[in-house]
Design a protein around this motif. Structure first.
Motif, short mmCIF file in Angstrom:
data_model
loop_
_atom_site.label_atom_id
_atom_site.label_comp_id
_atom_site.label_asym_id
_atom_site.label_seq_id
_atom_site.Cartn_x
_atom_site.Cartn_y
_atom_site.Cartn_z
N GLU A 191 0.83 -1.22 0.00
CA GLU A 191 0.00 0.00 0.00
C GLU A 191 0.86 1.26 0.00
O GLU A 191 0.62 2.20 -0.74
N LEU A 192 1.90 1.20 0.80
CA LEU A 192 2.79 2.35 0.90
C LEU A 192 3.52 2.56 -0.42
O LEU A 192 3.64 3.69 -0.91
N LYS A 220 1.73 4.41 -3.01
CA LYS A 220 1.41 5.82 -2.75
C LYS A 220 2.60 6.76 -2.88
O LYS A 220 2.43 7.97 -2.92
N THR A 234 3.70 11.86 2.10
CA THR A 234 4.93 11.68 2.89
C THR A 234 4.68 10.73 4.05
O THR A 234 3.58 10.66 4.59
#
Lengths: 486, 142
Positions: A418-419, A422, A429
């Motif tokens: 997921e990170l 993104k 951030t």
């Protein structure tokens, strides 16, 4: 009193000789009678025995007007003429006739005329088809000599670039007075191979024309080319569409960026309001600890404002990469030297892995410096946030499959799916108040500006590897564009 | 307001300065405050205790505030907790919850505050929500 014509006789050897000739052969007497012919002639015009030449060749009942055979009988001169007749199937036949006088006595009058003819229907058709193809094919074709003068071109070429008769190709294509740098035709003259490149010319109306040109030598393999054929595909419309698409994407990105920027500014304002509120409350209560806490918040948010503005300006730079030949090893060493002290203070082992002898590449050194700075800074943060004891960050460069590759690898925090999905989102951030969320986006933008891409390999808890892959071919194209622009 | 009856507010925001700011405001007005810096940390808090009010940020790494909100509203124990969204994603006058959460089964939040917040309006809203809660539960908070 003319000599009496000897009757036509043919020996076996002469007959065989006539048969072996690779074209139609017929012998005509002064009365237009076909007295001899080979099989090729018979195959073309049918039965000839007992027929007059005008009957056999053209299906006429009387001699042709301006009969060339009779002229040869009269003056004894060899003639080559183009004729249109009818073959034995009734089809129109175009043929070239070579008429030679035959003398039965040396120095005597012409007794017979030997006619050698070849059907040129196919050749003629091919020539016409070739001409149509040459003129109507949807690309520009020009043939140039070693002096770079256009010796032939097709109609499409002349329609686009104007009159080219005897002019230099660079004058016609680009309205230049000197040869173009990195000329693909010059390369083809030099190595006898085919070359392809993107070019921008000026058409006869003075408008820019984008085209992809392929140059090939007009010669047999192994021979020195005397002429080069240049076949160009017009990509002006395509380029326009591409530019419009890029502009639309740019505007969409601007909208997204402005929204993201507003969000970041609001967070900073909230921090500033918070600091002000707490300082005010501290003053009111004469609580030094509270004043100090509020002041710290104010300071932090002023710093954030500075970082945000700096990163935003870096991101917003819309210029093309300013490429020049750069040694990738030097870039890597420079970045590692820059961060060595920061890494040492955080007990992180920062290493450069260069490739000795790596060829220089056309790069924008400032852009690449920004990319590597962002990536190294991220990796150091990922190490600091992880529980890993022996943290290590490696910055490397290498050549692989025609690409220049830069990598920044760490054994820090790593990312989950997921990170990872993104991280290239505007203003995203993971660093809370510390990051502006523009670093990776700027890095990607610079990488793409170089015609390359950025890929990530990461695993949560094990670390990440960011790779910038820059194809040398595209870098060379950037260098060409930069030189032409200059 | 007596300490033992002070309503407990959970503040969820990845910006530490925002958490400190909201904590200071709410503490000044007699609320008990707990903070979480991510949706994951907030879910851990919520699984251990049930606050009377939640102040929720939206743009957070890993899991967004809307995702956490949806999870809360799907949970029988947490569904009734009033949530105030405090974010910079939209202007207060333009905020339309359905633009972000289209599922009609998920009710809209108790309120939306645009960063930076209007402190007086924020306290007024919190006080009003707390009063509603106390009226509903028969408990006396203020």
């Amino acid at each position: 009193m003319p000599d009496r014509t000897r009757p036509w006789t043919v020996t076996w050897t002469q007959h065989e000789l006539l048969e072996q000739m690779p074209f139609n052969v017929a012998v005509i007497d002064r009365d237009y009678n076909v007295v001899e012919a080979n099989s090729a002639f018979e195959e073309s015009f049918g039965s000839w025995k007992g027929h007059k030449c005008f009957e056999v060749y053209k299906g006429l009942r009387k001699p042709c007007p301006n009969c060339e055979i009779m002229a040869t009988f009269t003056d004894g001169v060899v003639r080559v003429t183009d004729e249109v007749g009818t073959d034995q199937h009734g089809h129109t036949a175009h043929y070239v006739v070579h008429s030679s006088p035959l003398h039965t006595k040396p120095g005597g009058s012409v007794d017979y005329v030997l006619e050698m003819s070849r059907n040129v229907v196919d050749t003629d058709r091919w020539q016409r088809e070739y001409q149509i193809l040459f003129d109507r094919v949807p690309c520009y074709i020009a043939i140039i000599d070693r002096d770079f003068r256009i010796i032939r071109s097709n109609a499409a070429f002349r329609d686009q670039f104007g009159d080219d008769a005897g002019r230099h190709c660079y004058e016609v294509y680009k309205k230049r007075k000197r040869k173009c740098p990195h000329c693909p035709a010059a390369k083809s003259f030099k190595d006898g191979a085919t070359h392809k490149s993107n070019q921008v010319g000026i058409n006869k109306s003075g408008e820019r024309t984008h085209y992809v040109v392929t140059t090939a030598p007009l010669t047999r393999r192994g021979q020195r080319p005397e002429h080069i054929i240049e076949i160009s595909t017009d990509v002006t419309e395509l380029k326009k569409l591409e530019d419009e698409k890029i502009e639309a994407e740019r505007l969409a990105a601007v909208g997204q960026t402005v929204a993201g920027l507003a969000h970041s500014v609001k967070n900073i304002l909230m921090g500033l309001e918070g600091g002000k509120y707490i300082v005010g409350l501290g003053l009111q209560k004469e609580d030094k600890a509270m004043i100090s806490q509020g002041w710290d918040i104010l300071e932090r948010n002023f710093d954030k404002t500075t970082s945000l503005v700096k990163d935003f300006l870096s991101f917003a730079k819309g210029r093309l990469p300013r490429v020049r030949m750069v040694d990738p090893n030097e870039l890597v060493t420079e970045i590692v030297d820059l961060y060595r002290e920061v890494a040492r203070r955080s007990h992180i082992d920062l290493q450069a892995e260069i490739t000795p002898g790596m060829k220089p590449a056309p790069l924008d050194p400032n852009g690449l410096h920004t990319c590597l700075t962002n990536l190294v800074s991220n990796s150091l943060d990922a190490c600091q946030m992880s529980e890993q004891r022996n943290c290590r960050v490696v910055v490397r460069c290498k050549s692989e499959k025609g690409n220049v590759i830069f990598e920044v690898q760490d054994n820090g925090l790593g990312m989950d799916y997921e990170l990872k999905s993104k991280i290239f989102t505007t203003f995203f951030t993971t660093k809370g108040g510390e990051g502006t969320g523009l670093g990776l986006l700027t890095t990607r933008k610079i990488g793409q500006g170089h015609g390359g891409k950025i890929t990530i390999r990461t695993k949560k808890g094990e670390g990440s590897r960011f790779r910038i892959t820059l194809p040398r071919k595209r870098l060379m194209a950037l260098l060409t564009m930069a030189k032409e622009a200059a | 307001m007596s300490a033992q009856h002070a309503p407990r507010v959970l503040i969820i925001d990845d910006e530490p300065d925002v958490s400190v700011y909201l904590t200071t405001i709410l503490s000044q007005h007699g609320y008990e405050v707990e903070t979480a810096s991510s949706s994951e940390a907030a879910w851990a808090c919520l699984s251990q205790s049930t606050p009377q009010l939640v102040c929720l940020d939206i743009m957070m790494p890993r899991e967004s505030g809307f995702s956490l909100y949806t999870r809360m509203k799907a949970d029988a124990r947490l569904r009734s907790i009033p949530v105030l969204i405090i974010s910079g994603v939209a202007q207060a006058k333009d905020f339309d919850f359905r633009e972000y959460v289209s599922d009609k089964a998920i009710p809209p939040p108790a309120g939306y505050f645009e960063k930076p917040i209007d402190v007086a309006l924020f306290i007024e809203t919190i006080t009003s929500l707390a009063a509603e809660l106390s009226a509903r539960t028969g408990d006396v908070h203020a």
